[in-house]
Motif scaffolding. Structure first.
Motif, PDB file in Angstrom:
ATOM      1  N   LEU A   1     -93.708  34.700  -5.191  1.00  0.00           N
ATOM      2  CA  LEU A   1     -92.519  34.108  -5.874  1.00  0.00           C
ATOM      3  C   LEU A   1     -92.753  33.820  -6.870  1.00  0.00           C
ATOM      4  N   ASN A   2     -91.793  34.420  -8.480  1.00  0.00           N
ATOM      5  CA  ASN A   2     -91.506  34.179  -9.370  1.00  0.00           C
ATOM      6  C   ASN A   2     -90.946  32.383  -9.583  1.00  0.00           C
ATOM      7  N   VAL A   3     -91.362  31.807  -9.942  1.00  0.00           N
ATOM      8  CA  VAL A   3     -90.744  30.081 -10.083  1.00  0.00           C
ATOM      9  C   VAL A   3     -90.604  29.820 -11.402  1.00  0.00           C
TER      10      VAL A   3
ATOM     11  N   LEU B   1     -95.958  32.091 -10.499  1.00  0.00           N
ATOM     12  CA  LEU B   1     -96.380  32.512  -9.768  1.00  0.00           C
ATOM     13  C   LEU B   1     -96.716  31.790  -8.808  1.00  0.00           C
ATOM     14  N   VAL B   2     -96.127  31.553  -7.424  1.00  0.00           N
ATOM     15  CA  VAL B   2     -96.461  30.917  -6.358  1.00  0.00           C
ATOM     16  C   VAL B   2     -96.759  31.656  -4.752  1.00  0.00           C
TER      17      VAL B   2
ATOM     18  N   ALA C   1     -83.496  34.720  -4.514  1.00  0.00           N
ATOM     19  CA  ALA C   1     -83.378  33.735  -3.192  1.00  0.00           C
ATOM     20  C   ALA C   1     -82.996  32.068  -3.858  1.00  0.00           C
ATOM     21  N   ILE C   2     -82.677  31.672  -2.975  1.00  0.00           N
ATOM     22  CA  ILE C   2     -82.363  30.577  -3.382  1.00  0.00           C
ATOM     23  C   ILE C   2     -82.791  29.567  -2.029  1.00  0.00           C
TER      24      ILE C   2
ATOM     25  N   GLU D   1     -84.577  28.407  -7.168  1.00  0.00           N
ATOM     26  CA  GLU D   1     -83.433  30.157  -7.219  1.00  0.00           C
ATOM     27  C   GLU D   1     -84.850  30.521  -7.577  1.00  0.00           C
ATOM     28  N   VAL D   2     -85.431  31.502  -6.770  1.00  0.00           N
ATOM     29  CA  VAL D   2     -87.146  32.271  -7.150  1.00  0.00           C
ATOM     30  C   VAL D   2     -87.122  33.922  -6.854  1.00  0.00           C
TER      31      VAL D   2
END
Length: 183
Positions: free
Chosen positions: A44-46, A50-51, A7-8, A31-32
């Motif tokens: 999410l992986n950024v 991880l967040v 996802a953006i 981007e995630v």
């Protein structure tokens, strides 16, 4: 990885780092990778980190906000509290590192209800963590409180972390053990 998992970010959003529990802000255009989308939250992986993203911010990653049992129930202030709905609501809370909700993980030890003078309810929860030093503990406690306060007849919540008895995998439901491959 599927492209649907990428996802953006559409807007600025506050997230919580996993497992440290620190707040940070992600900016539009980032981007995630959505690694977990369960209950009413996302992991999410950024850039390799991880967040945790609260479900209320699902639009930031172009996802639908998940309806909770409290959204679907026609509960009015001063109605009787429905314990089954409270448990179902807590089944929408996930540890961002584990793909099983906190109820099935066995982290919720007790839910108590007290009717207040206003006619609404005070909900008390005793819960634990999979590990006492878990940095996500405050995030999970806040998520539990937030989810319970979404009921019109819940006026006050108190979530207390307890570590006796210590959590172990035997406290998990059979479904949770199966999901995590513990058989």
């Amino acid at each position: 990885m599927k492209m649907s998992d990428v996802a953006i970010l559409r807007r600025e959003v506050e997230v919580t780092t996993v497992p440290y529990g620190e707040k940070m802000t992600l900016l539009p255009g980032q981007e995630v990778l959505v690694t977990q989308a369960m209950g009413a939250s996302f992991t999410l992986n950024v850039m390799g980190n991880l967040v945790y993203l609260d479900g209320k911010d699902a639009d930031a990653i172009n996802r639908e906000v998940v309806l909770l049992p409290s959204d679907k129930a026609n509960i009015q202030a001063k109605d009787e509290v429905n314990l089954d709905l409270l448990w179902d609501q807590l089944r929408t809370v996930y540890d961002p590192e584990i793909p099983v909700n906190i109820v099935d993980l066995g982290l919720i030890y007790d839910i108590s209800t007290t009717r207040l003078d206003t006619g609404n309810y005070h909900i008390g929860v005793q819960m634990t963590l999979t590990a006492p030093g878990c940095g996500m503990g405050p995030v999970l406690v806040q998520d539990v409180e937030d989810k319970l306060k979404q009921f019109a007849n819940v006026e006050k919540t108190d979530v207390v972390l307890v570590f006796d008895p210590p959590w172990n995998s035997e406290m998990m439901t059979e479904e949770a053990k199966l999901e995590l491959g513990l058989f």
